[in-house]
Design a protein around this motif. Sequence first.
Motif, mmCIF file in Angstrom:
data_model
loop_
_atom_site.group_PDB
_atom_site.id
_atom_site.type_symbol
_atom_site.label_atom_id
_atom_site.label_comp_id
_atom_site.label_asym_id
_atom_site.label_seq_id
_atom_site.Cartn_x
_atom_site.Cartn_y
_atom_site.Cartn_z
ATOM 1 N N SER A 20 0.801 -1.146 -0.113
ATOM 2 C CA SER A 20 0.001 -0.016 -0.181
ATOM 3 C C SER A 20 0.969 1.348 -0.144
ATOM 4 O O SER A 20 2.151 1.142 0.150
ATOM 5 N N PHE A 21 0.108 2.258 -0.420
ATOM 6 C CA PHE A 21 0.985 3.468 -0.500
ATOM 7 C C PHE A 21 0.141 4.721 0.257
ATOM 8 O O PHE A 21 -1.049 4.875 0.265
ATOM 9 N N SER A 22 0.786 5.456 1.051
ATOM 10 C CA SER A 22 0.025 6.644 1.934
ATOM 11 C C SER A 22 0.213 7.889 1.085
ATOM 12 O O SER A 22 0.993 7.875 0.179
ATOM 13 N N THR A 23 -0.893 8.793 1.517
ATOM 14 C CA THR A 23 -1.008 10.022 0.951
ATOM 15 C C THR A 23 0.530 10.842 1.025
ATOM 16 O O THR A 23 1.145 10.647 2.065
ATOM 17 N N GLY A 24 1.002 11.422 -0.190
ATOM 18 C CA GLY A 24 2.172 12.166 -0.080
ATOM 19 C C GLY A 24 3.457 11.010 -0.865
ATOM 20 O O GLY A 24 4.296 11.640 -1.316
ATOM 21 N N LYS A 25 3.046 9.918 -0.629
ATOM 22 C CA LYS A 25 3.964 9.031 -1.221
ATOM 23 C C LYS A 25 3.393 7.947 -2.227
ATOM 24 O O LYS A 25 3.922 6.823 -2.406
ATOM 25 N N SER A 26 2.408 8.368 -2.639
ATOM 26 C CA SER A 26 1.456 7.419 -3.644
ATOM 27 C C SER A 26 2.328 7.275 -5.082
ATOM 28 O O SER A 26 2.772 7.988 -5.322
ATOM 29 N N ALA A 27 1.901 6.051 -5.819
ATOM 30 C CA ALA A 27 2.198 6.064 -6.978
ATOM 31 C C ALA A 27 2.117 7.260 -8.140
ATOM 32 O O ALA A 27 2.552 7.496 -8.752
ATOM 33 N N GLN A 28 0.607 7.625 -7.889
ATOM 34 C CA GLN A 28 0.203 8.716 -8.993
ATOM 35 C C GLN A 28 0.723 10.021 -8.499
ATOM 36 O O GLN A 28 1.098 10.599 -9.427
ATOM 37 N N GLU A 29 0.951 10.092 -7.175
ATOM 38 C CA GLU A 29 1.744 11.468 -6.886
ATOM 39 C C GLU A 29 3.250 11.522 -7.316
ATOM 40 O O GLU A 29 3.837 12.389 -7.936
ATOM 41 N N GLY A 30 3.806 10.370 -7.142
ATOM 42 C CA GLY A 30 5.207 10.270 -7.812
ATOM 43 C C GLY A 30 5.398 9.824 -9.152
ATOM 44 O O GLY A 30 6.604 9.874 -9.435
ATOM 45 N N ALA A 31 4.341 9.787 -9.901
ATOM 46 C CA ALA A 31 4.216 9.450 -11.355
ATOM 47 C C ALA A 31 5.075 8.248 -11.586
ATOM 48 O O ALA A 31 5.855 8.277 -12.419
#
Length: 352
Positions: free
Chosen positions: A9-20
């Motif tokens: 899982s990914f937390s907010t700020g480190k998510s796959a979509q935020e990190g492209a």
Amino acid sequence: MEKEESPSSFSTGKSAQEGALPYVPDCYVIPSSNRPDMAPEAAYLPIIDFGRLNEGREQRSMVIKEIGNACSRLGFFQIVNHGICQSILDGALSTAFDFFKLPSEEKMKFMSGDVHRPVRYSTSLKDGIDQIQFWRVILKHYAHPLDHWIDFWPKNPPNYRENMGKYCTEERKLALELMSAITESLGLGPKYLVNKMDEGMQVMAVNCYPPCPQPDISLGLPPHSDYTCLTIVLQSSPGLEILDTEDGSWKMVPKMQSALQVHVGDHLEVLSNGRYKSVVHRAILNRGSTRISLASLHSLGMDEKMETAKELVDEKNPKGYEESSFRDFLNFLSKNDLAEGKSFIDTLKIKN
């Protein structure tokens, strides 16, 4: 590019979509049976000229009938000539794009996994808890009464409060007119819910769907219906799909200049005793560009219970739903995983 070992899982700020990320991690991959068609069929949707509502008795009667037919057949329609000027629509979309371009630390000021928070920034549905995560970033905030909530909204970008505030104000006026037309179409009269809606909730969901490297195996949002009386949506580009209950297929909602999309929500289904069904919808993704969707969700007050209109209950049509409130929905959301197919409206249906 070779896929790297990814966390569960990914937390907010480190998510796959935020990190492209250039690949879709396993926790974002949806079952093959639920994967989207990358060339979906376009939905054939009612387009209602809302301005005709005030062009005399005959035109009003025709529009009311069109709205009723759309609510009963699809639970969804598009409106044009709705009275919100293009500059306000464009300003809201522009300021939303600008917010999601801000540095992570600026957006993280509003980060929260608590669905009860009146202003929160998050990813997926419930960060780090859901079994499947979704390729979305969201800023959600309460918007009515505006003067009560606006000072809690982001200060950056500098025009956020002004542009989004104008949009929310116009959306709310439109929502009240729409609800009056909808209750009139049910035979309840245009003033049936006026006072309760006037004191009710408006929640603005500012959705951002970044480009996804594998849009055929992930989703922006899973199939669901909204808890609301109604939801009004403005999208920057296509990506919203609705479930066609007649054949069980997903249909793409086309982008139509200046048009707004109207969703029937769960609480309207309850009010109508099932005459109008809440629309099941989802968000699909694309590889090439970021998509913004502004969803203005309108309901009764936080603890005001929506119940089935007594006028719509008789021997042939017994009461089919329990009453519920916005807080009831929030409690349901905090305890359930929508990706598993759990539905708020199903918990309200009376088993006969």
